[in-house]
Design a protein around this motif. Sequence first.
Motif, PDB file in Angstrom:
ATOM      1  N   ASN A   6       0.837  -1.199   0.000  1.00 31.98           N
ATOM      2  CA  ASN A   6       0.000   0.000   0.000  1.00 31.98           C
ATOM      3  C   ASN A   6       0.868   1.244   0.000  1.00 31.98           C
ATOM      4  N   GLY A   7       0.367   2.343  -0.605  1.00 26.27           N
ATOM      5  CA  GLY A   7       1.075   3.619  -0.534  1.00 26.27           C
ATOM      6  C   GLY A   7       0.779   4.285   0.811  1.00 26.27           C
ATOM      7  N   ARG A   8       1.586   5.272   1.162  1.00 26.76           N
ATOM      8  CA  ARG A   8       1.354   5.993   2.419  1.00 26.76           C
ATOM      9  C   ARG A   8       2.018   7.347   2.305  1.00 26.76           C
ATOM     10  N   TYR A   9       1.375   8.387   2.786  1.00 27.97           N
ATOM     11  CA  TYR A   9       2.055   9.688   2.857  1.00 27.97           C
ATOM     12  C   TYR A   9       1.692  10.368   4.162  1.00 27.97           C
ATOM     13  N   ILE A  64      13.127  15.989  11.318  1.00 30.65           N
ATOM     14  CA  ILE A  64      12.946  17.384  10.883  1.00 30.65           C
ATOM     15  C   ILE A  64      11.546  17.827  11.292  1.00 30.65           C
ATOM     16  N   PRO A  65      11.445  18.468  12.445  1.00 32.88           N
ATOM     17  CA  PRO A  65      10.133  18.806  12.968  1.00 32.88           C
ATOM     18  C   PRO A  65       9.441  19.865  12.125  1.00 32.88           C
ATOM     19  N   GLY A  66       8.130  19.834  12.128  1.00 29.73           N
ATOM     20  CA  GLY A  66       7.351  20.893  11.487  1.00 29.73           C
ATOM     21  C   GLY A  66       6.904  20.580  10.075  1.00 29.73           C
ATOM     22  N   ILE A  67       7.387  19.477   9.480  1.00 32.80           N
ATOM     23  CA  ILE A  67       6.963  19.170   8.102  1.00 32.80           C
ATOM     24  C   ILE A  67       5.473  18.802   8.134  1.00 32.80           C
ATOM     25  N   ARG A  68       4.701  19.500   7.296  1.00 31.92           N
ATOM     26  CA  ARG A  68       3.251  19.295   7.311  1.00 31.92           C
ATOM     27  C   ARG A  68       2.844  18.143   6.379  1.00 31.92           C
ATOM     28  N   ARG A  69       3.508  18.076   5.228  1.00 29.04           N
ATOM     29  CA  ARG A  69       3.138  17.016   4.276  1.00 29.04           C
ATOM     30  C   ARG A  69       4.394  16.456   3.617  1.00 29.04           C
ATOM     31  N   MET A  70       4.472  15.130   3.543  1.00 29.42           N
ATOM     32  CA  MET A  70       5.594  14.523   2.828  1.00 29.42           C
ATOM     33  C   MET A  70       5.076  13.365   1.979  1.00 29.42           C
ATOM     34  N   ARG A  71       5.516  13.362   0.706  1.00 32.57           N
ATOM     35  CA  ARG A  71       5.070  12.296  -0.203  1.00 32.57           C
ATOM     36  C   ARG A  71       6.273  11.786  -1.003  1.00 32.57           C
ATOM     37  N   PHE A  72       6.149  10.579  -1.501  1.00 32.97           N
ATOM     38  CA  PHE A  72       7.197   9.986  -2.332  1.00 32.97           C
ATOM     39  C   PHE A  72       6.546   9.491  -3.622  1.00 32.97           C
ATOM     40  N   TRP A  73       7.171   9.794  -4.740  1.00 32.45           N
ATOM     41  CA  TRP A  73       6.634   9.425  -6.053  1.00 32.45           C
ATOM     42  C   TRP A  73       7.682   8.654  -6.851  1.00 32.45           C
ATOM     43  N   ALA A 119      -0.300  12.809  10.613  1.00 31.95           N
ATOM     44  CA  ALA A 119      -0.775  11.413  10.526  1.00 31.95           C
ATOM     45  C   ALA A 119      -0.352  10.803   9.187  1.00 31.95           C
ATOM     46  N   TRP A 120      -0.247   9.484   9.168  1.00 30.55           N
ATOM     47  CA  TRP A 120       0.054   8.776   7.921  1.00 30.55           C
ATOM     48  C   TRP A 120      -1.259   8.390   7.247  1.00 30.55           C
ATOM     49  N   ILE A 121      -1.384   8.737   5.959  1.00 28.31           N
ATOM     50  CA  ILE A 121      -2.591   8.410   5.205  1.00 28.31           C
ATOM     51  C   ILE A 121      -2.244   7.247   4.278  1.00 28.31           C
ATOM     52  N   GLU A 122      -3.008   6.191   4.351  1.00 25.28           N
ATOM     53  CA  GLU A 122      -2.717   5.014   3.529  1.00 25.28           C
ATOM     54  C   GLU A 122      -3.509   5.072   2.211  1.00 25.28           C
ATOM     55  N   THR A 123      -2.862   4.618   1.123  1.00 23.43           N
ATOM     56  CA  THR A 123      -3.534   4.573  -0.185  1.00 23.43           C
ATOM     57  C   THR A 123      -3.391   3.161  -0.750  1.00 23.43           C
ATOM     58  N   ARG A 124      -4.206   2.815  -1.727  1.00 21.26           N
ATOM     59  CA  ARG A 124      -4.033   1.507  -2.378  1.00 21.26           C
ATOM     60  C   ARG A 124      -2.801   1.578  -3.287  1.00 21.26           C
ATOM     61  N   PRO A 125      -2.165   0.428  -3.597  1.00 18.18           N
ATOM     62  CA  PRO A 125      -0.994   0.481  -4.486  1.00 18.18           C
ATOM     63  C   PRO A 125      -1.352   1.187  -5.798  1.00 18.18           C
ATOM     64  N   MET A 126      -0.551   2.134  -6.194  1.00 18.57           N
ATOM     65  CA  MET A 126      -0.695   2.871  -7.461  1.00 18.57           C
ATOM     66  C   MET A 126      -2.005   3.667  -7.560  1.00 18.57           C
TER      67      MET A 126
END
Length: 402
Positions: A192-195, A238-247, A200-207
């Motif tokens: 599963n994807g996650r960002y 690294i505190p304070g990051i609001r959103r992080m994603r990987f593509w 909080a971590w939000i989970e997504t379906r693969p792709m």
Amino acid sequence: MSRVLIIGAGGVGRVVTHKCAQLPEVFSDIWLASRTLFKCDRIAQEIGSSRVSTAQVDVDNPTELVALIRRIQPRMVINVALPYQDLSIMDACLETGIDYLDTANYEPPDVARFEYKWQWAYQQRFSDAGIMALLGSGFDPGVTNVFIAYALKHHFDRIDTVDILDCNAGDHGYPFATNFNPEINIREVTANGRYFLDGAWIETRPMEISKVFDFPAIGPRKMYLLYHEEMESLIRHIPGIRRMRFWMTFGDSYLRHLEMIRNLGLDAIDPIEFEGRKIVPLKFLKALLPDPASLGARTKGKTNIGCIVTGEKNHRPVSRYIYNVCDHQVCYRETNAQAVSYTTGVPAMIGAKMMLEGRWKQAGVWNMEQFDPDPFMEDLSRFGLPWQDLACDIDIDALPDS
Ligand code: NDP
């Protein structure tokens, strides 16, 4: 005398050995050990230096590994075997009092979930023993962590969002092959994807989520949101990051084959009974696929891996894009390996160099973003991975999804 022991003679091990051999003033003496001795010998032969010695070792056998470390007495171990081996190698380093470096975090063989918790749990023991472990000194994780630390040091008072973009536009001519260990690769992309968003971590379906991005030096490519291990440590350190994603980008042919593999159950990691013996379908599939180490000569095209970072400096909005472009054939001419192995092996060498030179040196277990990024960034440019650091105005959410 800076003797190092490199464990793992795959694509990445080949590049690390080549790059260490090019720097006798840092790596005076190199041992390459792996489960299959002839793979080590083949690499040593192509380098042709008397400073490279080889040994056979199965690191799943702790006694064998400890005996090898005691015999060789290296300053440090560079672990470029598989993520399943991380803990047994860290245990052996503790027992022998030797520093440790790897490029991928531990993953239990029977659970497709890579997390740092197992390795972070060694913090106290490494600290008490006065030895250092540097985790994830590849490209992603690795250089991407350093890019973020560099962005924070030079461009931002506060980072709000990070998007890590990994594009491999290399073409090896096979309908389906993976550019690094197929088992690890397929486990990663079928999970599963996650960002990370607002704590909080939000989970997504693969792709499930995709965007088309125009990669510098490559052109438009479709990229998919995945979970990737550097996000866990970056969010922690690294505190304070609001959103992080990987593509990551994938071609249509790769995805069609992957879907078929999944439909057939060939990506399963639970053993099945076959003609009276147990086999793991994914390991069986790995045996059928081209060896990633053999792709080098055939792979043409480029990779582009980088980070788009937004935030604030002196109360003004800032947005930067830091990336590296690497050419598969240029890497192959230098090290007999394609760019995915090269972009992992060069940072592994640089991480080891930082430790041996005492520039990154502290007892305990560390991730890459916890050290001063500047000397590492300088060495990236010196040793084959030059980077761009540009002001940008890219809104990934506004990009088309196909
Ligand atoms: P390969 O599968 O090509 O090579 C792995 C090597 O480890 C092989 O030589 C293998 O031996 C050896 N090995 C496996 N098990 C053992 C064992 N029990 N004892 C001794 N040796 C063993 O992988 P890669 O070179 O492509 O990748 C190496 C590492 O780099 C992996 O952990 C991978 O996840 C990581 N990586 C990190 C990236 C990053 O950017 N951070 C990107 C790409 C990879 P044998 O030949 O006998 O099977």
